[in-house]
Design an enzyme around this catalytic site. Sequence first.
Site, PDB file in Angstrom:
ATOM      1  N   LYS A 244       0.879  -1.176   0.000  1.00  0.00           N
ATOM      2  CA  LYS A 244       0.000   0.000   0.000  1.00  0.00           C
ATOM      3  C   LYS A 244       0.909   1.216   0.000  1.00  0.00           C
ATOM      4  CE  LYS A 244      -4.097   2.034   2.124  1.00  0.00           C
ATOM      5  NZ  LYS A 244      -3.747   3.431   1.910  1.00  0.00           N
ATOM      6  N   ARG A 249      -3.820   8.883  -5.265  1.00  0.00           N
ATOM      7  CA  ARG A 249      -4.326   7.995  -6.295  1.00  0.00           C
ATOM      8  C   ARG A 249      -4.402   8.753  -7.615  1.00  0.00           C
ATOM      9  NH1 ARG A 249      -8.583   3.402  -5.203  1.00  0.00           N
ATOM     10  NH2 ARG A 249      -8.357   2.233  -7.137  1.00  0.00           N
ATOM     11  N   ARG A 286      -8.751  10.694  -7.160  1.00  0.00           N
ATOM     12  CA  ARG A 286      -9.830   9.813  -6.729  1.00  0.00           C
ATOM     13  C   ARG A 286     -11.161  10.559  -6.722  1.00  0.00           C
ATOM     14  NH1 ARG A 286      -8.589   6.915  -1.197  1.00  0.00           N
ATOM     15  NH2 ARG A 286      -7.407   8.793  -0.833  1.00  0.00           N
ATOM     16  N   GLU A 315      -0.807   4.796  -7.879  1.00  0.00           N
ATOM     17  CA  GLU A 315      -0.547   5.712  -6.786  1.00  0.00           C
ATOM     18  C   GLU A 315       0.691   6.506  -7.214  1.00  0.00           C
ATOM     19  OE1 GLU A 315      -2.750   5.570  -4.345  1.00  0.00           O
ATOM     20  OE2 GLU A 315      -1.830   6.460  -2.575  1.00  0.00           O
ATOM     21  N   PHE A 355      -0.863  -0.108 -10.286  1.00  0.00           N
ATOM     22  CA  PHE A 355      -1.331  -1.375  -9.711  1.00  0.00           C
ATOM     23  C   PHE A 355      -2.519  -1.987 -10.446  1.00  0.00           C
ATOM     24  CE2 PHE A 355      -2.969   2.050  -6.870  1.00  0.00           C
ATOM     25  CZ  PHE A 355      -4.326   1.909  -7.127  1.00  0.00           C
ATOM     26  N   ARG A 432     -16.772  -1.080  -2.935  1.00  0.00           N
ATOM     27  CA  ARG A 432     -15.892  -1.435  -1.818  1.00  0.00           C
ATOM     28  C   ARG A 432     -16.328  -2.816  -1.363  1.00  0.00           C
ATOM     29  NH1 ARG A 432     -13.029   1.815   1.692  1.00  0.00           N
ATOM     30  NH2 ARG A 432     -14.147   3.752   1.228  1.00  0.00           N
ATOM     31  N   LYS A 438      -7.364  -4.061   2.745  1.00  0.00           N
ATOM     32  CA  LYS A 438      -6.109  -3.427   3.182  1.00  0.00           C
ATOM     33  C   LYS A 438      -5.764  -3.822   4.602  1.00  0.00           C
ATOM     34  CE  LYS A 438      -8.056   1.062   4.387  1.00  0.00           C
ATOM     35  NZ  LYS A 438      -8.040   2.492   4.173  1.00  0.00           N
TER      36      LYS A 438
HETATM   37  P1  ATP Z   1      -6.090   5.503   3.271  1.00  0.00           P
HETATM   38  O1  ATP Z   1      -6.739   6.696   3.874  1.00  0.00           O
HETATM   39  O2  ATP Z   1      -5.793   4.422   4.247  1.00  0.00           O
HETATM   40  O3  ATP Z   1      -4.988   5.811   2.317  1.00  0.00           O
HETATM   41  P2  ATP Z   1      -8.487   5.369   2.122  1.00  0.00           P
HETATM   42  O4  ATP Z   1      -9.371   5.061   3.246  1.00  0.00           O
HETATM   43  O5  ATP Z   1      -8.307   6.767   1.735  1.00  0.00           O
HETATM   44  O6  ATP Z   1      -7.109   4.771   2.391  1.00  0.00           O
HETATM   45  P3  ATP Z   1      -9.168   3.085   0.735  1.00  0.00           P
HETATM   46  O7  ATP Z   1     -10.046   2.837  -0.420  1.00  0.00           O
HETATM   47  O8  ATP Z   1      -9.581   2.508   2.019  1.00  0.00           O
HETATM   48  O9  ATP Z   1      -8.943   4.615   0.834  1.00  0.00           O
HETATM   49  O10 ATP Z   1      -7.707   2.557   0.454  1.00  0.00           O
HETATM   50  C1  ATP Z   1      -7.267   2.375  -0.805  1.00  0.00           C
HETATM   51  C2  ATP Z   1      -6.353   3.482  -1.220  1.00  0.00           C
HETATM   52  O11 ATP Z   1      -5.038   3.040  -1.091  1.00  0.00           O
HETATM   53  C3  ATP Z   1      -6.544   3.755  -2.661  1.00  0.00           C
HETATM   54  O12 ATP Z   1      -7.474   4.799  -2.871  1.00  0.00           O
HETATM   55  C4  ATP Z   1      -5.175   4.106  -3.173  1.00  0.00           C
HETATM   56  O13 ATP Z   1      -5.027   5.508  -3.195  1.00  0.00           O
HETATM   57  C5  ATP Z   1      -4.233   3.543  -2.144  1.00  0.00           C
HETATM   58  N1  ATP Z   1      -3.362   2.456  -2.631  1.00  0.00           N
HETATM   59  C6  ATP Z   1      -2.040   2.391  -2.430  1.00  0.00           C
HETATM   60  N2  ATP Z   1      -1.507   1.294  -2.946  1.00  0.00           N
HETATM   61  C7  ATP Z   1      -2.504   0.600  -3.526  1.00  0.00           C
HETATM   62  C8  ATP Z   1      -2.580  -0.639  -4.232  1.00  0.00           C
HETATM   63  N3  ATP Z   1      -1.516  -1.402  -4.434  1.00  0.00           N
HETATM   64  N4  ATP Z   1      -3.810  -1.035  -4.662  1.00  0.00           N
HETATM   65  C9  ATP Z   1      -4.907  -0.274  -4.451  1.00  0.00           C
HETATM   66  N5  ATP Z   1      -4.901   0.903  -3.784  1.00  0.00           N
HETATM   67  C10 ATP Z   1      -3.710   1.349  -3.322  1.00  0.00           C
END
Ligand code: ATP
Length: 595
Positions: A244, A249, A286, A315, A355, A432, A438
Amino acid sequence: MKFLELSIYFSKLELISSRNEMTIILADLLKSLGKDEIKEAMYLMQGRVVPRFIPIEFNFAGKLMQKVLKGFAGDEKIVSDLFEKTGDLGLVAEQIIKTKTKNLSVKEVHVLLNEVALLGGKGSVEEKIKRVAELFSKLDKTEAKFAARILVGNLRLGLSDKTVLDAISWAVAGDKSQRELIERAYSVRSDIGLITEEILKKGVGSVKDFNVEVGLPVASKLVEREKNVKSIFERLGEHIIQPKYDGMRAQIHFLRKGFEISLKAKEQNGFFDGQIEKQTVRIFSRNMESLTDMFPDVADAVAAINVDSLVIDSEVIGYDENTDTFFPFQETSTRRRKYGVKEKVEEIPIKVMAFDLLYLNGKDMTLEKIEKRLSLLEKILKQDKTGKLNFSDSPVVKTEKELAERFAKYIDLGLEGIISKKHGTIYEPGTRNFDWIKLKFTTKSHIADTIDTVVLGYYFGRGTRAKFGFGALLLGIYNRKTDEFESVAKLGTGIKDEDFLKIRPVLEKIKISAKPKNVKVVKFLEPDEWVEPKVVVEVDADEITKSKNHMAAMDKEGRGLSLRFPRMKVFGRDKEVRQATTAEELKKLFQLQKK
Ligand code: ATP
């Protein structure tokens, strides 16, 4: 439809707080639109002339609007006094404009506003003022009120995308039954004007098989959470993992022959500055906002790859060549700027960690299995000579032990955690679910993840903090069912002095005089100043607890969820407020914590 009629609809919508009523009025408005003005009306409703992802802005500051209105009032002081009193140039315009309407149509007003937006370069400010004044001479007070708000970027009808999608369903089916289908179409091609036009003209069936289209942002796939390696492995068995990355994004679109936009508007407009003529690369956040101008280095690298068209999910993350490490999110996000982009490109070099692959050479890839998407992506990115475009590490883990070891390895490398991805899955835009999970590394906290909260207001500081103008923030989360923001914590600790200085002007800008209709907070926690829910703050906390003081995800006994010892991690995440942590998610995190 006349612009006056649209303005009257806006006046009605503005007064209503019930979402159901809003939906019905909006549906009524949609039904009254002529077939050739749907797009225009939809964009105006969003306070724009083009979809959100096309970076054409009015750039018409409040000061310019005041100048225009002074011309009508004949006296500077009247305008400044009114503005001082109301803080809203729409209301000022409403009071000052005395002319009778010339009954311009929605389309005519759209064309005029589009021209103003496209004016750029030398002498354009004066020309903009002239044209806006001309427009206002044809409007009555109600029309002027909304035209002024649109121009200064302050329309605020309180319409969320969710309400708009509901209303489209109401307009064609008389209920919300078509909502899911419409939402799916919207997640694949996030152009509200296009979707509405298509459905109102040809029926809901026409958007059923919408595919990804290069150039139009696709709603990002989101992830679920699990508490530990064990529960992830139990759920997925053998699967793919990726680190991660803690950057921004970025969805990168490439079309070798170039995207053409607004050429019609260009013909109508001698002052067009030629900046946005033909792009080959578009990069979206995003939130589906354009990031294209901020990453010219990425655009160059992508254009050098030998494909006709391409959409990748990635990312973008700041990278320090000297130490071979990634920058934290805060540093990367400083690339997000309008001016001085060139300097920043050098100061904060970035890497794209790709990714996923959503589109390739004219073909939608989202329905292909993840294994195929990743292997194609890897192959394509091998062509990159700049070192900017990288294929994310994507190993398969066969056992729980292997998963644990890999996770530990990534944490050692300074990464945030991992995203586990289920074998054989497609890319479902905007969803989702447990196809992607994650897992982040947390030390002190009992919560499996940080919480993305929304700033609802602030309290004046006492003692040493008084000098910063605020001492604590009131934070909330988003309730998707009710479309409301519910308070979850008061955050005062963990804000550094330099952060206070950065945050204060942001708060000042979004300050409003009264509590917004869709904010829920108990009386005694009401802040000294309210702000428009606009900024997302990522916070860490020790625990989620039940509390009578907060209204987040409230249970039947009137106890909400709140954060114990909240600490600020990032002020201003790259998210829209409706993408903050939801009440449902907070409940799930609370359950996970109890496990
Ligand atoms: P966080 O705040 O923990 O960064 P979030 O809650 O904002 O995450 P989530 O959808 O829960 O958003 O987490 C996915 C986010 O993680 C994605 O929006 C992306 O920006 C990031 N990310 C980083 N590496 C990856 C990956 N390998 N695959 C998918 N998403 C990834």
